[in-house]
Design a protein around this motif. Structure first.
Motif, PDB file in Angstrom:
ATOM      1  N   ILE A 199      11.694 -30.870   7.672  1.00 48.05           N
ATOM      2  CA  ILE A 199      12.671 -30.398   8.796  1.00 48.05           C
ATOM      3  C   ILE A 199      13.446 -29.236   8.075  1.00 48.05           C
ATOM      4  N   PRO A 200      13.063 -27.959   8.094  1.00 40.67           N
ATOM      5  CA  PRO A 200      13.749 -26.906   7.372  1.00 40.67           C
ATOM      6  C   PRO A 200      14.907 -26.231   8.217  1.00 40.67           C
ATOM      7  N   ASN A 201      15.724 -25.828   7.758  1.00 39.05           N
ATOM      8  CA  ASN A 201      16.715 -24.807   8.539  1.00 39.05           C
ATOM      9  C   ASN A 201      15.909 -23.430   8.684  1.00 39.05           C
ATOM     10  N   ILE A 202      15.560 -23.299  10.175  1.00 38.45           N
ATOM     11  CA  ILE A 202      14.736 -22.212  10.437  1.00 38.45           C
ATOM     12  C   ILE A 202      15.415 -21.066  10.453  1.00 38.45           C
ATOM     13  N   LYS A 203      16.814 -20.890  10.023  1.00 38.58           N
ATOM     14  CA  LYS A 203      17.400 -19.607  10.260  1.00 38.58           C
ATOM     15  C   LYS A 203      17.400 -18.941   9.252  1.00 38.58           C
ATOM     16  N   ALA A 204      16.476 -18.169   8.971  1.00 41.55           N
ATOM     17  CA  ALA A 204      16.302 -17.400   7.618  1.00 41.55           C
ATOM     18  C   ALA A 204      16.863 -16.004   7.535  1.00 41.55           C
ATOM     19  N   ARG A 205      17.926 -15.864   6.611  1.00 34.55           N
ATOM     20  CA  ARG A 205      18.750 -14.666   6.661  1.00 34.55           C
ATOM     21  C   ARG A 205      18.792 -14.463   5.086  1.00 34.55           C
ATOM     22  N   HIS A 206      19.085 -13.136   5.011  1.00 32.90           N
ATOM     23  CA  HIS A 206      19.161 -12.595   3.638  1.00 32.90           C
ATOM     24  C   HIS A 206      20.331 -12.931   3.036  1.00 32.90           C
ATOM     25  N   ASP A 207      20.326 -13.257   1.863  1.00 34.86           N
ATOM     26  CA  ASP A 207      21.608 -13.498   1.024  1.00 34.86           C
ATOM     27  C   ASP A 207      22.828 -12.496   1.305  1.00 34.86           C
ATOM     28  N   SER A 208      22.654 -11.312   1.407  1.00 32.42           N
ATOM     29  CA  SER A 208      23.819 -10.523   1.512  1.00 32.42           C
ATOM     30  C   SER A 208      24.313 -10.245   2.797  1.00 32.42           C
ATOM     31  N   PHE A 268      18.458 -13.533  16.642  1.00 26.85           N
ATOM     32  CA  PHE A 268      17.131 -14.217  17.140  1.00 26.85           C
ATOM     33  C   PHE A 268      16.298 -13.611  15.965  1.00 26.85           C
ATOM     34  N   LYS A 269      16.361 -12.459  15.317  1.00 23.85           N
ATOM     35  CA  LYS A 269      15.473 -12.108  14.434  1.00 23.85           C
ATOM     36  C   LYS A 269      15.711 -13.093  12.925  1.00 23.85           C
ATOM     37  N   GLU A 270      16.705 -13.566  12.744  1.00 26.36           N
ATOM     38  CA  GLU A 270      16.800 -14.555  11.611  1.00 26.36           C
ATOM     39  C   GLU A 270      15.809 -15.748  11.866  1.00 26.36           C
ATOM     40  N   TYR A 271      15.771 -16.386  13.066  1.00 27.74           N
ATOM     41  CA  TYR A 271      14.879 -17.178  13.584  1.00 27.74           C
ATOM     42  C   TYR A 271      13.336 -16.809  13.117  1.00 27.74           C
ATOM     43  N   LEU A 302       8.236 -19.543   5.746  1.00 29.89           N
ATOM     44  CA  LEU A 302       7.260 -20.677   5.648  1.00 29.89           C
ATOM     45  C   LEU A 302       5.985 -20.368   5.159  1.00 29.89           C
ATOM     46  N   LYS A 303       5.329 -19.162   5.342  1.00 27.71           N
ATOM     47  CA  LYS A 303       4.218 -18.776   4.844  1.00 27.71           C
ATOM     48  C   LYS A 303       4.243 -18.450   3.359  1.00 27.71           C
ATOM     49  N   SER A 321      10.291 -20.792  18.006  1.00 28.31           N
ATOM     50  CA  SER A 321       9.710 -20.664  16.612  1.00 28.31           C
ATOM     51  C   SER A 321       8.233 -21.341  16.445  1.00 28.31           C
ATOM     52  N   ALA A 322       8.156 -22.576  16.912  1.00 21.88           N
ATOM     53  CA  ALA A 322       6.996 -23.210  16.883  1.00 21.88           C
ATOM     54  C   ALA A 322       5.671 -22.488  17.362  1.00 21.88           C
ATOM     55  N   LEU A 323       5.977 -21.919  18.790  1.00 27.58           N
ATOM     56  CA  LEU A 323       5.039 -21.321  19.469  1.00 27.58           C
ATOM     57  C   LEU A 323       4.701 -19.730  18.666  1.00 27.58           C
ATOM     58  N   HIS A 324       5.667 -19.174  17.979  1.00 32.26           N
ATOM     59  CA  HIS A 324       5.559 -18.128  17.187  1.00 32.26           C
ATOM     60  C   HIS A 324       4.712 -18.424  16.081  1.00 32.26           C
ATOM     61  N   ILE A 325       5.141 -19.387  15.453  1.00 33.94           N
ATOM     62  CA  ILE A 325       4.270 -19.693  13.973  1.00 33.94           C
ATOM     63  C   ILE A 325       2.954 -20.293  14.363  1.00 33.94           C
ATOM     64  N   GLY A 326       2.849 -21.059  15.363  1.00 30.88           N
ATOM     65  CA  GLY A 326       1.590 -21.728  15.685  1.00 30.88           C
ATOM     66  C   GLY A 326       0.629 -20.751  15.979  1.00 30.88           C
ATOM     67  N   ILE A 327       1.074 -19.772  16.909  1.00 27.36           N
ATOM     68  CA  ILE A 327       0.190 -18.823  17.510  1.00 27.36           C
ATOM     69  C   ILE A 327      -0.182 -17.788  16.316  1.00 27.36           C
ATOM     70  N   GLU A 328       0.841 -17.313  15.541  1.00 27.20           N
ATOM     71  CA  GLU A 328       0.703 -16.331  14.455  1.00 27.20           C
ATOM     72  C   GLU A 328      -0.106 -16.822  13.491  1.00 27.20           C
TER      73      GLU A 328
END
Length: 176
Positions: free
Chosen positions: A5-14, A27-30, A37-38, A69-76
């Motif tokens: 169960i990761p935090n799926i909000k991926a933003r750059h450290d800066s 939304f782009k962070e998600y 993940l990949k 995100s699940a739909l995005h990841i699962g289909i991509e």
């Protein structure tokens, strides 16, 4: 089964200040989590845990933005995931007034070779005033594109009663 169960909000450290909640940048962070993940999380899991490889041994699921995100990841990453659970999935999988969408109606589909071997479950709360009609829109789009899936509406709103029901029904069907 190993559950991550990761935090799926991926933003750059800066980025020091979080973007406004209802913004494209937010939304782009998600959406960027797909890359984490990949490139990072899946290789880490496979290196450090006794997991089986292959799409038949992987599921992705989430609630609200996680459902989106699940739909995005699962289909991509359909070559990597055979099970996709989208519990009260948020807006943005398809175009709307703020974003161009992760997919368009024609691309929210599954390749022919995976149509019989992919489980997609979308769940909506009957009184969900947060994601509103979007789970049904995704359901209708998948139907239009000939993608077999499970869609149901359960009593509740955008809350843990709906999500617990969703997770229970999803877990009962995966890895069969």
């Amino acid at each position: 089964m190993i559950v991550v169960i990761p935090n799926i909000k991926a933003r750059h450290d800066s980025v020091k200040v979080a973007p406004e909640f209802y913004s494209v940048q937010h939304f782009k962070e998600y959406d960027n989590f797909l890359n984490d993940l990949k490139n990072d999380l899946l290789p880490y899991i496979e290196k450090n845990y006794p997991v089986l490889s292959g799409r038949d041994n992987r599921a992705v699921a989430g609630l609200s933005m996680g459902g989106r995100s699940a739909l995005h990841i699962g289909i991509e990453m359909i070559d990597e995931f055979a099970y996709i659970g989208a519990f009260t999935p948020a807006v943005g999988v398809l175009p709307y007034d703020v974003e161009k969408g992760l997919f368009i109606q024609e691309t929210l589909t599954v390749p022919l070779k995976y149509k019989k071997s992919t489980l997609i479950m979308i769940v909506k709360g009957s009184n969900d005033d947060v994601v509103k009609e979007w789970p049904e829109v995704y359901n209708n789009t998948l139907n239009k594109n000939g993608v077999e899936h499970i869609y149901y509406i359960t009593p509740g709103g955008h809350d843990f009663d709906v999500w617990k029901n969703s997770l229970y029904n999803f877990v009962r069907r995966i890895f069969q």
